[in-house]
Design an enzyme around this catalytic site. Sequence first.
Site, PDB file in Angstrom:
ATOM      1  N   ASP A  93       0.789  -1.177  -0.235  1.00 48.09           N
ATOM      2  CA  ASP A  93       0.073  -0.022   0.162  1.00 48.09           C
ATOM      3  C   ASP A  93       1.058   1.262  -0.007  1.00 48.09           C
ATOM      4  OD1 ASP A  93      -2.489   1.199   0.029  1.00 48.09           O
ATOM      5  OD2 ASP A  93      -2.699   1.294   2.178  1.00 48.09           O
ATOM      6  N   GLU A 139     -12.339  -4.719  -3.795  1.00 51.13           N
ATOM      7  CA  GLU A 139     -12.751  -3.319  -3.682  1.00 51.13           C
ATOM      8  C   GLU A 139     -12.250  -2.249  -4.560  1.00 51.13           C
ATOM      9  OE1 GLU A 139     -12.193  -5.410  -0.921  1.00 51.13           O
ATOM     10  OE2 GLU A 139     -14.266  -5.876  -0.704  1.00 51.13           O
ATOM     11  N   LEU A 170      10.847 -20.346  -3.812  1.00 49.95           N
ATOM     12  CA  LEU A 170       9.711 -19.458  -3.384  1.00 49.95           C
ATOM     13  C   LEU A 170       8.370 -19.675  -4.206  1.00 49.95           C
ATOM     14  CD1 LEU A 170       8.950 -16.770  -1.491  1.00 49.95           C
ATOM     15  CD2 LEU A 170       9.789 -15.602  -3.327  1.00 49.95           C
ATOM     16  N   HIS A 195       2.569   3.197  -8.963  1.00 48.24           N
ATOM     17  CA  HIS A 195       2.163   1.807  -9.214  1.00 48.24           C
ATOM     18  C   HIS A 195       3.383   1.237  -9.915  1.00 48.24           C
ATOM     19  CE1 HIS A 195      -1.587   2.152  -7.431  1.00 48.24           C
ATOM     20  NE2 HIS A 195      -2.319   2.711  -8.564  1.00 48.24           N
TER      21      HIS A 195
END
Length: 254
Positions: free
Chosen positions: A33, A80, A144, A50
């Site tokens: 975020d 959302e 990973l 972004h």
Amino acid sequence: MFNLIKEKKQSDDNLLDSLDKNNIPLHIAIIMDGNGRWAKKRNLPRTMGHKAGVETIREIVKVCSNIGVKYLTLYAFSTENWKRPADEVNALMNLLVEYLRREVQELDKNNVVINWIGDIAKLPAICQEELLRAKEKTKDNTGLVLNLALNYGSRDEIIRAIKKIAIDVRDGKLKTEDINEELINGYLDTAGMPDPDLMIRPSGELRISNFLLWQIAYSELWFSNIFWPDFNKNELLKAILEYQKRDRRFGGVK
Ligand code: IPE
Ligand code: IPE
Ligand code: MG
């Protein structure tokens, strides 16, 4: 300048040296975020934030892979987030495609498995294609597991799981008495994965925003004020070092 870089490198190495290699979180979940605010602070459009955030992903994946984290789940797009302006949503979808096209080869070379959680059927077709391609290409790797949370919402995930369970009960494949924690785990998007040991949220927000609500029942939480594009190896190591000092009791006593 060179000295500064050297100093920074040294402090990273010190943090790395202080890590307890026998207590690395098996699963780390991150709410990526603060991209928009990072950009705003620089008078840039949100989409630049972004874009910068994708660079952080590269760094964090590399560190997690190197120190032996087994699962890394990154919250990239929530159920959302469709509420955002179409331009921003499109930019995010394009970045996903770009990221996969650019990185899959390198990720594959580093033994990373690409996976996702969330209902990707609602993503643009091109995103789905690139995801499937990436998953197929990396499916035999043993390092990973990079789990991208895409069109992911914990409540949506739980609703989808309940529907599947209800159908299996109706069809006689399952008895109501069989429903327990383990069974529910198997119906969630995270089936087969351990719960996150550590959940990280940068950007200063102190909330979970519909991420892995069931799975974080006993996760250690770590928050920082840094915006995601400024998050780096050092920050991650700080979070893990703090995690290693926690006393995880799971409701019991020592
Ligand atoms: C996180 O950054 C990225 C996504 C939610 C896709 P934000 O875009 O939420 O950045 P802020 O919170 O507005 O700063
Ligand atoms: C959470 O961040 C979702 C992702 C990081 C993908 P948001 O920015 O959407 O969350 P809120 O709106 O601040 O709770
Ligand atoms: Mg945000």
